[in-house]
Every structure is written in C-alpha cells, then in structure tokens.
Design an enzyme around this catalytic site. Structure first.
Site, short mmCIF file in Angstrom:
data_model
loop_
_atom_site.label_atom_id
_atom_site.label_comp_id
_atom_site.label_asym_id
_atom_site.label_seq_id
_atom_site.Cartn_x
_atom_site.Cartn_y
_atom_site.Cartn_z
N LEU A 23 -10.71 5.26 -6.65
CA LEU A 23 -11.67 4.63 -7.56
C LEU A 23 -12.86 5.58 -7.78
O LEU A 23 -13.21 6.37 -6.89
CB LEU A 23 -12.13 3.30 -6.98
CG LEU A 23 -11.01 2.24 -6.95
CD1 LEU A 23 -11.30 1.15 -5.91
CD2 LEU A 23 -10.79 1.62 -8.32
N HIS A 71 -5.44 0.54 5.61
CA HIS A 71 -4.74 1.82 5.68
C HIS A 71 -3.87 1.83 6.95
O HIS A 71 -4.33 1.38 8.01
CB HIS A 71 -5.76 2.96 5.70
CG HIS A 71 -5.12 4.31 5.73
ND1 HIS A 71 -4.56 4.89 4.61
CD2 HIS A 71 -4.91 5.17 6.75
CE1 HIS A 71 -4.04 6.06 4.95
NE2 HIS A 71 -4.25 6.26 6.24
C1 GAR Z 1 0.42 -0.56 3.23
O1 GAR Z 1 1.02 0.00 4.37
C2 GAR Z 1 -1.02 -0.12 3.12
O2 GAR Z 1 -1.67 0.00 4.36
C3 GAR Z 1 -0.88 1.22 2.46
O3 GAR Z 1 0.10 1.02 1.48
C4 GAR Z 1 1.01 0.02 1.94
C5 GAR Z 1 1.14 -1.02 0.87
O4 GAR Z 1 2.11 -1.99 1.19
N1 GAR Z 1 -2.13 1.68 1.92
C6 GAR Z 1 -2.54 2.95 1.96
O5 GAR Z 1 -1.86 3.86 2.40
C7 GAR Z 1 -3.94 3.19 1.40
N2 GAR Z 1 -4.36 4.52 1.66
P1 GAR Z 1 2.06 -3.42 0.54
O6 GAR Z 1 2.05 -3.18 -0.97
O7 GAR Z 1 3.33 -4.08 0.99
O8 GAR Z 1 0.83 -4.12 1.01
#
Ligand code: GAR
Length: 215
Positions: free
Chosen positions: A94, A110
């Site tokens: 963002l 995260h």
């Molecule tokens: C999750 O593991 C979240 O922590 C990660 O993406 C995945 C989304 O899964 N986010 C990041 O890596 C942010 N830097 P989801 O769509 O099933 O919630």
C-alpha cells in the site's frame, strides 16, 4: 459499540474467513463491513458474499498509479464506515499516503515470527535454514513490507519431518487463532502504540492463548 472492519484480500481468504467467523459472535467487539480484493477472481470474495458481507472486486492492473488504486480502496472503506482495516493475504504494497491515513488502524497477518522472514516463500526459507521454531505475527502496518509494531504472535515448532505443505498448514492454523485475538485487542482499544511498540492491557488468559505452540 462494535467497530466496523474492512478486510483486504488477494486470494483464498482463509484468514478473512476466520475474522468473519469471529465477527459473527454478537459479543465480539468488531463486525465485518466490507471485503475488498485486488484480484477479481479471489476465492475469498465468494465466501464473503455468501456470508452476506458487502464485497468489492477490483483489479489493480486497471490503475496506472498505485495512488489511484489505493484511493478507490480508501473510498470504499469510508463508504462502509470502516474503523479498522485488516489485511488478510493482501499481496499488494500500500502507498505511504494510505498507510499514513490509516496509521494504527491498519493491521496485517504474516506467516513468520517477524522481523524474521518478511516477504514471500517463508516456509521454504525456514526449512532451508533449519529453524526450530517459526510462527505467525499480527502487526500494525507501516509503509515498508511486513513491518510495524507487533500486536500478537504464535509460535509453531518446526518438525524434522516437515514439508512446506505440512508446515504452512500448521502455521495457517495458528494464524486463524491469533488474528481474531489480535483484532479483539485492537477493537477494544487494548493494543496501543507507544514509541513504535505495542502496549497491551491483557485479560489474564490471553498471553497463554498467544504463545501456546500450535501443533
Ligand atoms: C497467509 O498465510 C498470510 O499470512 C499470508 O498470505 C496467506 C494468505 O492466506 N500473508 C502474507 O504473506 C503477507 N505478507 P489466506 O488467503 O488463506 O488468508
């Protein structure tokens, strides 16, 4: 008064679903007002609309400037009277203007124990490094990627038999527990930023809920 949350997603939306589930309890201090995706085909959008929540499907490729894209998100959040923005697998950086406007009302999850392992391919890197304990983090968002004051973390042991799939499934399970807890702390005004650290007024049992290994 329950806080309105806006949830930003890019794909599957399992963390979004865990927040929606928490918000479906009338005693939870927040309720889901809108789900916004930067990918029109995000699976999470379908889940959200079936749950009766307003959705907005955007395509970031339709916008030449990042600022223009973020302005559309901001307008939708305002339209739905959003108090707190939750990034849930939202894989777009963002702009500083947006982050500043929502400062300390914008949180992210995260899948690592930040500040270790920001970025992507976390579980590959954790396994390559032979790390014994990993986990997940909910933090207030700052303009840099995966950075900002930490609200809550959960620890997840790395097993010698782990594959990326097995480890990511266990970490995801911890994410689904810790994100609603962190949102609750923020929505109740019990997580406060001071000198870029988060001070928390705990109920007696909450720290245990955050640090128990999620096997
Ligand atoms: C999750 O593991 C979240 O922590 C990660 O993406 C995945 C989304 O899964 N986010 C990041 O890596 C942010 N830097 P989801 O769509 O099933 O919630």
């Amino acid at each position: 008064m329950r806080k309105n949350i806006g949830i930003l997603i890019s794909g599957r939306g399992s963390n979004m679903a865990s927040l929606i589930a928490a918000c479906s309890d009338i005693d939870f201090p927040a309720k889901a007002a809108v789900v916004i995706s930067n990918r029109p085909d995000a699976a999470g959008l379908d889940f959200a609309s079936k749950a009766g929540i307003a959705t907005l499907a955007l395509n970031h490729r339709d916008y030449e400037e990042r600022e223009d894209f973020d302005a559309v998100i901001d307008a939708a959040l305002e339209e739905h009277n959003v108090d707190i923005v939750c990034l849930a697998g939202f894989m777009r950086l963002l702009t500083p203007g947006f982050v500043d406007k929502w400062r300390d009302r914008l949180i992210n999850i995260h899948p690592s124990l930040l500040p270790a392992y920001p970025g992507v391919n976390i579980h590959d890197r954790v396994l390559d490094d032979g790390v014994r304990i990993t986990g997940c983090t909910v933090h207030f968002v700052r303009a840099e990627m995966d950075a900002g004051p930490i609200i809550a973390q959960a620890a997840v042991p790395v097993l010698s038999t782990d594959t990326v799939e097995a480890l990511s499934a266990r970490v995801l399970n911890a994410e689904h527990r810790v994100y609603p807890l962190a949102l609750k702390l923020v929505a109740e005004g019990r997580a406060r930023v001071a000198s870029e650290r988060v001070l928390i007024d705990y109920d007696e049992l909450e720290p245990a809920a955050m640090f128990v290994p999620a096997l």
